[in-house]
Design a protein around this motif. Structure first.
Motif, PDB file in Angstrom:
ATOM      1  N   THR A   1       0.849  -1.211   0.000  1.00 17.81           N
ATOM      2  CA  THR A   1       0.000   0.000   0.000  1.00 17.81           C
ATOM      3  C   THR A   1       0.878   1.252   0.000  1.00 17.81           C
ATOM      4  OG1 THR A   1      -0.223  -0.159   2.387  1.00 17.81           O
ATOM      5  CG2 THR A   1      -2.036  -1.042   1.067  1.00 17.81           C
TER       6      THR A   1
ATOM      7  N   VAL B   1       1.748   1.788  -3.550  1.00 19.37           N
ATOM      8  CA  VAL B   1       0.626   2.373  -4.297  1.00 19.37           C
ATOM      9  C   VAL B   1       0.482   3.854  -3.951  1.00 19.37           C
ATOM     10  CG1 VAL B   1      -1.902   2.352  -4.598  1.00 19.37           C
ATOM     11  CG2 VAL B   1      -0.606   0.190  -4.519  1.00 19.37           C
ATOM     12  N   PHE B   2       0.612   4.133  -2.666  1.00 23.21           N
ATOM     13  CA  PHE B   2       0.481   5.515  -2.207  1.00 23.21           C
ATOM     14  C   PHE B   2       1.518   6.419  -2.866  1.00 23.21           C
ATOM     15  CE2 PHE B   2       1.821   8.829   0.813  1.00 23.21           C
ATOM     16  CZ  PHE B   2       0.631   9.548   0.911  1.00 23.21           C
TER      17      PHE B   2
ATOM     18  N   ASN C   1       0.921   6.765  -6.623  1.00 17.20           N
ATOM     19  CA  ASN C   1      -0.174   7.697  -6.911  1.00 17.20           C
ATOM     20  C   ASN C   1       0.225   9.136  -6.604  1.00 17.20           C
ATOM     21  OD1 ASN C   1      -1.879   5.776  -7.894  1.00 17.20           O
ATOM     22  ND2 ASN C   1      -2.964   5.459  -5.948  1.00 17.20           N
ATOM     23  N   SER C   2       0.998   9.292  -5.525  1.00 17.97           N
ATOM     24  CA  SER C   2       1.424  10.646  -5.164  1.00 17.97           C
ATOM     25  C   SER C   2       2.303  11.224  -6.252  1.00 17.97           C
ATOM     26  CB  SER C   2       2.207  10.625  -3.851  1.00 17.97           C
ATOM     27  OG  SER C   2       1.406  10.118  -2.825  1.00 17.97           O
TER      28      SER C   2
ATOM     29  N   GLY D   1      -9.560  12.678  -5.108  1.00 23.49           N
ATOM     30  CA  GLY D   1      -9.170  11.722  -4.069  1.00 23.49           C
ATOM     31  C   GLY D   1      -9.667  10.321  -4.365  1.00 23.49           C
ATOM     32  N   LYS D   2     -10.894  10.257  -4.838  1.00 22.06           N
ATOM     33  CA  LYS D   2     -11.469   8.946  -5.165  1.00 22.06           C
ATOM     34  C   LYS D   2     -10.726   8.325  -6.345  1.00 22.06           C
ATOM     35  CE  LYS D   2     -15.030   5.888  -5.330  1.00 22.06           C
ATOM     36  NZ  LYS D   2     -15.687   5.179  -4.255  1.00 22.06           N
TER      37      LYS D   2
ATOM     38  N   THR E   1     -10.488   7.312  -1.838  1.00 13.84           N
ATOM     39  CA  THR E   1     -11.179   7.931  -0.688  1.00 13.84           C
ATOM     40  C   THR E   1     -12.606   8.331  -1.119  1.00 13.84           C
ATOM     41  OG1 THR E   1     -10.060   9.972  -1.334  1.00 13.84           O
ATOM     42  CG2 THR E   1      -9.099   8.731   0.481  1.00 13.84           C
TER      43      THR E   1
ATOM     44  N   LEU F   1      -7.600   8.895  -7.345  1.00 14.49           N
ATOM     45  CA  LEU F   1      -6.200   8.557  -7.052  1.00 14.49           C
ATOM     46  C   LEU F   1      -6.041   7.620  -5.859  1.00 14.49           C
ATOM     47  CD1 LEU F   1      -4.458  12.001  -7.635  1.00 14.49           C
ATOM     48  CD2 LEU F   1      -4.617  10.067  -9.210  1.00 14.49           C
ATOM     49  N   TYR F   2      -6.879   7.779  -4.842  1.00 16.01           N
ATOM     50  CA  TYR F   2      -6.651   7.033  -3.592  1.00 16.01           C
ATOM     51  C   TYR F   2      -7.833   6.193  -3.137  1.00 16.01           C
ATOM     52  CZ  TYR F   2      -3.206  10.741  -3.502  1.00 16.01           C
ATOM     53  OH  TYR F   2      -2.220  11.615  -3.847  1.00 16.01           O
TER      54      TYR F   2
END
Lengths: 385, 385
Positions: free
Chosen positions: A5, A8-9, A12-13, A331-332, A337, A334-335
């Motif tokens: 994760t 992935v974080f 994506n960042s 946010g949704k 959320t 990319l992450y």
């Protein structure tokens, strides 16, 4: 956070820093212009304006003037969707086009943020939702009033259950004042063919969404819509509706575009208290120490009332409005959320609006779910006029 | 003042000083007791308590205890009326008896002050009014809320015409909270046979009278009355009604005896402003500098609004309540000065209440005037249950 994760974080960042989500805006009229300016001026981190489209040459001219030379501007939403220049679209066209453009964009593999209302009639929006459910793309609706801290808090308090069941709902929202000049500003405005309705379709989708988000869906609707009562238009500009909810709670919803000064007062009475928001700000809670339902049955005095506490409810104070909806959209994407409002939830407020129209057209009480074929048949009669 | 009117004035003044108006109170239950105490303790100059009557031995016992030895106390209103001991009666019995007792008293040459409501059904009240019109006696109704300085000022402002025509009326009056113990306190309470209705007949006559006094009579009513929704009673304790007025204005009237904390918020939107009274106090006027109707048609901007002034309206501060109504009653008897509310005006609020019941019973919109025979037929079905 495990290594995967974390990976992935970071990925994506970096993707986001290096490569923003490229957004195309379809329709740069009243609202689309605001969104284009917000995104272009960097108010939504991670979202980059990459294209725009409008069928109206006047609005394309505006976009050419506002945006850098050579910026991609299309004559039509389809062209923008098929251009390969964007990963996401924001749809801000007249209402009838929301479902078909959303379906095309999702099918083309794009994420979609759609302006309210979700569409004009339930059947159309249901088709859109079915496409969205099958798709792995993000689909959100621009219910920016859900970002208001007072409505969020009201939603939280009602859904917490601590105030018991809802008994009564009264929303007087008559502060959507519009002059005749507003209606004269576009020939699609306030027509059955162009917009599919008046104040219920154009101004009230926010309120109807908040109503169902906070109080749930009504089971019965009896509405009195007055067409062209205050303006030279063919659709409704004055509505009073009576609602019944599945638990027996009742409600009223009153709106108009001809009251000035208007009122915006949303009151919910529950078994253990009353909540009031006026003018989209300040949430007052009068909380009972015991449930009224219990007190009523056990009090010795006929005129007794349970003790209560008056509370000026604290909130987080945040009200990110349109840009908050767009930030959550990024946010949704990319992450993963949460969105402010899932696109598929747009149908709920629209169904209430459809029920209000149908009740008024047929002069009778409508039970939900609304007969979508009957509604479309009645709408089409009016579109054909 | 000429010699003759001076003579009449002095004669009446002396009559009043020497010989007060002798009043009999028929019914010393909840309200009758309050009136008896007020009059007996001299709170209404010129009015002297001279007799009382009640069918209930418990209440006669109370009267014997409270009043001096030998004070005339009758078992029945008729006996009091025929006793020759009084010049005027105050009728505070259950509602069905208001018209027949009023008719008997007027025919016996007595002045009459009747508690609200005027009666239970329009036909009965119309007979009473016909008797009153033929009589030279004074006939008043106990609409004490008309003495409230805020409602008087609201009435004055609306009727002055300076704010233009009414466009919308919204009255949420859900602060009539009553526990089950209240309904259990008398077996005639909250029954079709004993009271002829619930919150509309017992609590709301004040509000319905103020509504028609200030806004005029509606021409159409669509109501949703819920019987025994919150209490173990057979009549309505929860009502939502939609109104239409002859000029096209619309309104809502929402009431209940089960909301705590309740709301009492009366809002009137007019062409040149908005009036709001909350909790029977403070009158807020938002006054426009130009008429909205004119502004709407001439403003250049679609979102423009006319300038307005927020005014916390000054009043004379007087709120004489029940005793004010009785003082005016004495004034009318002795000097011909105006009543707070003519008895014949009681029919108006009752007709609105009848229309709400009938609308709910027949599940349809009722046009006014109400079909009085149909209403009575439907009421009698429920009384016979």
């Amino acid at each position: 956070m495990n290594y995967y994760t974390l990976f992935v974080f970071l990925k994506n960042s970096i993707t986001m820093l290096v490569n923003n989500v490229k957004l195309g805006i379809i329709g740069v009229g009243n609202m689309g212009t605001v969104h284009a300016q917000n995104v272009f001026s960097g108010k939504v981190p991670g979202l980059e304006l990459a294209a725009a489209a409008d069928r109206n040459p006047v609005r394309r001219e505006w976009a050419k003037d506002y945006l850098p030379a050579g910026f991609p501007i299309f004559n039509d939403g389809n062209e923008l969707i098929q251009s390969g220049l964007v990963q996401a679209v924001l749809i801000a066209t007249p209402h009838y086009d929301h479902p078909p453009l959303t379906i095309q964009a999702l099918k083309a593999g794009l994420h979609v943020m759609c302006e309210k209302p979700a569409g004009v009639y339930g059947k159309h929006v249901r088709e859109m939702n079915e496409t969205a459910i099958k798709s792995d793309r993000v689909f959100g609706l621009m219910f920016n009033q859900r970002t208001n801290c007072y409505y969020r808090k009201m939603h939280e308090l009602v859904h917490s259950g601590k105030l018991g069941a809802i008994k009564r709902v009264s929303w007087i929202v008559t502060n959507w004042y519009r002059t005749q000049a507003y209606y004269d500003s576009g020939n699609w405005r306030a027509t059955w063919a162009g917009e599919g309705g008046g104040v219920l379709l154009n101004q009230c989708p926010h309120n109807l969404d908040l109503l169902q988000w906070i109080c749930g869906m009504p089971s019965k609707v009896r509405a009195f819509c007055h067409n062209g009562k205050w303006h030279d238009i063919e659709v409704e500009d004055d509505v009073t509706a009576y609602l019944e909810f599945p638990n027996g709670a009742t409600g009223t919803f009153i709106t108009s575009t001809a009251d000035t000064p208007g009122t915006n007062r949303f009151e919910i009475t529950l078994e253990k208290g009353k909540l009031v928001i006026e003018d989209n700000k300040n949430l007052i809670l009068q909380e009972l120490e015991v449930s009224e339902r219990e007190f009523c049955k056990t009090a010795a005095g006929g005129f007794d009332q349970p003790p209560l506490n008056l509370i000026n409810v604290e909130t987080d104070g945040s009200n990110e409005d349109h840009n908050g909806v767009l930030k959550a959209f990024v946010g949704k994407i990319l992450y993963g959320t949460p969105l402010v409002a899932e696109g598929t939830e747009g149908i709920h407020g629209l169904v209430i609006s459809n029920a209000m129209h149908l009740s008024s057209w047929l002069d009778t009480t409508i039970s939900l779910p609304v007969d979508e074929d009957l509604f479309l048949e009645e709408l089409n009669k009016r579109r054909a006029q």
